[in-house]
Design a protein around this motif. Structure first.
Motif, PDB file in Angstrom:
ATOM      1  N   GLY A 125       9.403 -10.797   8.161  1.00 27.89           N
ATOM      2  CA  GLY A 125       9.653  -9.629   8.993  1.00 27.89           C
ATOM      3  C   GLY A 125       9.830 -10.010  10.455  1.00 27.89           C
ATOM      4  N   SER A 126      10.757  -9.328  11.130  1.00 27.22           N
ATOM      5  CA  SER A 126      10.972  -9.589  12.550  1.00 27.22           C
ATOM      6  C   SER A 126       9.788  -9.053  13.367  1.00 27.22           C
ATOM      7  CB  SER A 126      12.258  -8.917  13.025  1.00 27.22           C
ATOM      8  OG  SER A 126      12.113  -7.499  13.017  1.00 27.22           O
ATOM      9  N   GLU A 127       9.702  -9.510  14.611  1.00 21.15           N
ATOM     10  CA  GLU A 127       8.622  -9.047  15.488  1.00 21.15           C
ATOM     11  C   GLU A 127       8.685  -7.534  15.664  1.00 21.15           C
ATOM     12  OE1 GLU A 127       7.128  -9.749  20.110  1.00 21.15           O
ATOM     13  OE2 GLU A 127       8.340 -11.284  19.103  1.00 21.15           O
ATOM     14  N   ARG A 128       9.890  -7.003  15.824  1.00 22.89           N
ATOM     15  CA  ARG A 128      10.043  -5.559  16.006  1.00 22.89           C
ATOM     16  C   ARG A 128       9.647  -4.800  14.735  1.00 22.89           C
ATOM     17  NH1 ARG A 128      15.626  -2.498  17.951  1.00 22.89           N
ATOM     18  NH2 ARG A 128      14.771  -0.374  17.988  1.00 22.89           N
ATOM     19  N   GLU A 129      10.080  -5.318  13.588  1.00 25.94           N
ATOM     20  CA  GLU A 129       9.741  -4.652  12.328  1.00 25.94           C
ATOM     21  C   GLU A 129       8.238  -4.632  12.108  1.00 25.94           C
ATOM     22  OE1 GLU A 129      10.267  -5.218   7.491  1.00 25.94           O
ATOM     23  OE2 GLU A 129      11.234  -6.634   8.867  1.00 25.94           O
ATOM     24  N   LEU A 130       7.577  -5.766  12.339  1.00 25.33           N
ATOM     25  CA  LEU A 130       6.131  -5.840  12.118  1.00 25.33           C
ATOM     26  C   LEU A 130       5.375  -4.944  13.090  1.00 25.33           C
ATOM     27  CD1 LEU A 130       5.779  -9.670  11.455  1.00 25.33           C
ATOM     28  CD2 LEU A 130       5.697  -7.823   9.774  1.00 25.33           C
ATOM     29  N   ALA A 131       5.873  -4.830  14.326  1.00 24.23           N
ATOM     30  CA  ALA A 131       5.228  -3.930  15.281  1.00 24.23           C
ATOM     31  C   ALA A 131       5.289  -2.491  14.782  1.00 24.23           C
ATOM     32  CB  ALA A 131       5.894  -4.054  16.648  1.00 24.23           C
ATOM     33  N   GLY A 132       6.431  -2.109  14.214  1.00 22.73           N
ATOM     34  CA  GLY A 132       6.558  -0.770  13.656  1.00 22.73           C
ATOM     35  C   GLY A 132       5.641  -0.546  12.468  1.00 22.73           C
ATOM     36  N   ILE A 133       5.526  -1.566  11.615  1.00 24.10           N
ATOM     37  CA  ILE A 133       4.628  -1.464  10.460  1.00 24.10           C
ATOM     38  C   ILE A 133       3.199  -1.232  10.916  1.00 24.10           C
ATOM     39  CG2 ILE A 133       3.580  -2.803   8.592  1.00 24.10           C
ATOM     40  CD1 ILE A 133       6.360  -4.044   8.110  1.00 24.10           C
ATOM     41  N   HIS A 134       2.744  -1.996  11.908  1.00 25.85           N
ATOM     42  CA  HIS A 134       1.348  -1.853  12.341  1.00 25.85           C
ATOM     43  C   HIS A 134       1.114  -0.537  13.077  1.00 25.85           C
ATOM     44  CE1 HIS A 134      -0.290  -5.588  10.875  1.00 25.85           C
ATOM     45  NE2 HIS A 134       0.802  -6.189  11.252  1.00 25.85           N
ATOM     46  N   ALA A 135       2.131   0.003  13.731  1.00 25.88           N
ATOM     47  CA  ALA A 135       1.994   1.334  14.316  1.00 25.88           C
ATOM     48  C   ALA A 135       1.773   2.375  13.225  1.00 25.88           C
ATOM     49  CB  ALA A 135       3.234   1.669  15.143  1.00 25.88           C
ATOM     50  N   ALA A 136       2.530   2.259  12.144  1.00 29.50           N
ATOM     51  CA  ALA A 136       2.367   3.192  11.030  1.00 29.50           C
ATOM     52  C   ALA A 136       1.006   3.019  10.356  1.00 29.50           C
ATOM     53  CB  ALA A 136       3.489   2.985  10.012  1.00 29.50           C
ATOM     54  N   LEU A 137       0.588   1.773  10.154  1.00 32.63           N
ATOM     55  CA  LEU A 137      -0.703   1.534   9.519  1.00 32.63           C
ATOM     56  C   LEU A 137      -1.844   2.061  10.391  1.00 32.63           C
ATOM     57  CD1 LEU A 137      -0.252  -2.096   8.123  1.00 32.63           C
ATOM     58  CD2 LEU A 137       0.115   0.087   6.949  1.00 32.63           C
ATOM     59  N   GLY A 138      -1.738   1.878  11.694  1.00 30.56           N
ATOM     60  CA  GLY A 138      -2.776   2.392  12.591  1.00 30.56           C
ATOM     61  C   GLY A 138      -2.927   3.889  12.485  1.00 30.56           C
ATOM     62  N   ALA A 139      -1.799   4.597  12.371  1.00 30.38           N
ATOM     63  CA  ALA A 139      -1.849   6.051  12.220  1.00 30.38           C
ATOM     64  C   ALA A 139      -2.506   6.441  10.898  1.00 30.38           C
ATOM     65  CB  ALA A 139      -0.447   6.635  12.318  1.00 30.38           C
ATOM     66  N   GLY A 140      -2.154   5.716   9.833  1.00 32.32           N
ATOM     67  CA  GLY A 140      -2.738   6.009   8.528  1.00 32.32           C
ATOM     68  C   GLY A 140      -4.226   5.728   8.462  1.00 32.32           C
ATOM     69  N   LEU A 141      -4.661   4.661   9.133  1.00 29.49           N
ATOM     70  CA  LEU A 141      -6.093   4.365   9.191  1.00 29.49           C
ATOM     71  C   LEU A 141      -6.830   5.452   9.965  1.00 29.49           C
ATOM     72  CD1 LEU A 141      -5.896   0.543   9.981  1.00 29.49           C
ATOM     73  CD2 LEU A 141      -6.700   1.542   7.823  1.00 29.49           C
ATOM     74  N   ALA A 142      -6.254   5.880  11.078  1.00 30.60           N
ATOM     75  CA  ALA A 142      -6.917   6.858  11.930  1.00 30.60           C
ATOM     76  C   ALA A 142      -7.062   8.216  11.246  1.00 30.60           C
ATOM     77  CB  ALA A 142      -6.147   7.002  13.245  1.00 30.60           C
ATOM     78  N   ASN A 143      -6.031   8.620  10.470  1.00 32.23           N
ATOM     79  CA  ASN A 143      -6.128   9.941   9.833  1.00 32.23           C
ATOM     80  C   ASN A 143      -6.783   9.902   8.452  1.00 32.23           C
ATOM     81  OD1 ASN A 143      -4.141   9.277   7.867  1.00 32.23           O
ATOM     82  ND2 ASN A 143      -2.474  10.095   9.121  1.00 32.23           N
ATOM     83  N   GLY A 144      -7.160   8.702   7.999  1.00 32.93           N
ATOM     84  CA  GLY A 144      -7.906   8.585   6.754  1.00 32.93           C
ATOM     85  C   GLY A 144      -7.077   8.490   5.500  1.00 32.93           C
ATOM     86  N   SER A 145      -5.734   8.528   5.635  1.00 34.11           N
ATOM     87  CA  SER A 145      -4.920   8.419   4.423  1.00 34.11           C
ATOM     88  C   SER A 145      -4.896   6.993   3.884  1.00 34.11           C
ATOM     89  CB  SER A 145      -3.490   8.908   4.697  1.00 34.11           C
ATOM     90  OG  SER A 145      -2.885   8.166   5.735  1.00 34.11           O
ATOM     91  N   LEU A 146      -5.191   6.012   4.723  1.00 35.88           N
ATOM     92  CA  LEU A 146      -5.301   4.616   4.303  1.00 35.88           C
ATOM     93  C   LEU A 146      -6.764   4.208   4.403  1.00 35.88           C
ATOM     94  CD1 LEU A 146      -2.170   3.033   6.042  1.00 35.88           C
ATOM     95  CD2 LEU A 146      -2.338   4.200   3.816  1.00 35.88           C
ATOM     96  N   ARG A 147      -7.294   3.707   3.284  1.00 36.24           N
ATOM     97  CA  ARG A 147      -8.731   3.418   3.190  1.00 36.24           C
ATOM     98  C   ARG A 147      -8.916   2.073   2.494  1.00 36.24           C
ATOM     99  NH1 ARG A 147      -6.903   7.709   1.191  1.00 36.24           N
ATOM    100  NH2 ARG A 147      -7.146   6.940  -0.932  1.00 36.24           N
ATOM    101  N   PRO A 148      -8.921   0.970   3.240  1.00 36.77           N
ATOM    102  CA  PRO A 148      -9.073  -0.340   2.593  1.00 36.77           C
ATOM    103  C   PRO A 148     -10.315  -0.402   1.707  1.00 36.77           C
ATOM    104  CG  PRO A 148      -8.457  -0.607   4.887  1.00 36.77           C
ATOM    105  CD  PRO A 148      -8.755   0.852   4.706  1.00 36.77           C
TER     106      PRO A 148
END
Length: 320
Positions: free
Chosen positions: A266-289
């Motif tokens: 993944g490119s640097e830009r693509e990975l930055a976008g992925i982690h932005a999305a993951l951060g949102a999912g972690l914060a709202n509780g939809s992602l729960r490792p």
């Protein structure tokens, strides 16, 4: 500090707990006090010397961790000592009490996520996200089969796909694992050891098959996957431990695509976008490792054996 060091490539026994100097951050680097370090299959491939690239010896394994910022370089302004973060890469390795990272390798960890959970974010969740959206271009309303859904990447994929409005079918090799898959949002779960599980899949989809398959063990399943995809279906190969023979006509008849995927492409830009999305999912509780097993730092050899064993359930982490 204490850290796992590898002085030669080989089996799990080459990992040894040693005392090493504390790293010092450069101008655009940060030092993380590690609360938990994630163990991934790729760590074992690197340690054995079987991976495509080899780090210079000696080295400290690991890229995924969570902890608090211990110190920052002079030019770092967006994080400060005491902030909770998870890592997506490391300069020094994370199987240690302290990890040196470039500032772009750390991401905020919401307060509702434990450090052990945070250590299970980067490789599992970024891999699942990239497989679903960058490679398969999965859409809400599509049906997704997660083949091997009870492990770290599998549980992440189930959660992400379900949160995006997809119908998720997962497979697991144990009753406990299949229960876990259902708890993460799968609509249906199958025992991939059962001889007729793909027949069950086709019956459940009224003979249509599934739009997307995320495949963790392609050397065993890829040939069968091509008989279970719908027309225009996509199979994303996330993991494989050997070669496999397939019948290309199965792909031809369905206009199916086989897509390889490695997170690090993944490119640097693509990975930055992925982690932005993951951060949102972690914060709202939809992602729960899901943390399946915890080992001490000195037990890293056992953790490497466990991560490659059958019947994985959630993420394996080391706690310094």
């Amino acid at each position: 500090m204490k850290a796992i060091r590898v002085h030669e490539f080989g089996g799990p026994e080459v990992m040894r707990l040693e005392e090493t100097p504390d790293p010092e951050p450069g101008p655009r680097q940060v030092l993380v006090r590690v609360g938990a370090a994630g163990v991934n299959p790729v760590d074992t491939y690197i340690r054995s010397g079987a991976y495509a690239t080899r780090p210079p010896l000696p080295y400290t394994p690991g890229q995924d961790a969570a902890g608090t910022i211990e110190a920052v370089g002079a030019e770092v302004t967006w994080v400060r000592p005491g902030d909770r973060v998870y890592t997506a890469g490391s300069v020094s390795g994370v199987y240690a009490e302290l990890a040196l990272c470039e500032e772009g390798q750390v991401h905020p960890l919401p307060g509702n996520v434990s450090l052990a959970q945070g250590a299970g974010v980067n490789v599992p969740y970024a891999t699942a996200y990239r497989a679903l959206f960058s490679r398969a271009h999965a859409l809400p309303g599509e049906t997704v089969l997660v083949h091997g859904a009870s492990g770290g990447v599998g549980t992440a994929a189930v959660q992400i796909a379900a949160a995006h409005g997809m119908t998720v079918i997962g497979t697991g090799g144990s009753e406990e694992g299949r229960k876990l898959v259902l708890e993460q949002g799968a609509r249906h779960v199958l025992d991939h050891h059962a001889p007729d599980y793909l027949q069950q899949l086709m019956e459940w989809t009224q003979g249509r098959g599934v739009d997307v398959i995320l495949e963790m063990l392609a050397n065993v399943n890829l040939g069968k996957d091509l008989t279970a995809v719908a027309k225009g279906g996509r199979v994303v190969v996330i993991g494989s431990r050997g070669t496999v023979e397939i019948n290309p006509r199965d792909a031809m008849a369905r206009d199916a695509a086989i897509l390889g995927m490695v997170l690090f492409n993944g490119s640097e830009r693509e990975l930055a976008g992925i982690h932005a999305a993951l951060g949102a999912g972690l914060a709202n509780g939809s992602l729960r490792p899901i943390v399946g097993q915890e080992f001490s730092l000195a037990e890293a050899p056992r953790a490497h054996e466990a991560v490659m064993a059958a019947g994985a359930r959630g993420k394996i982490v080391l706690t310094p």
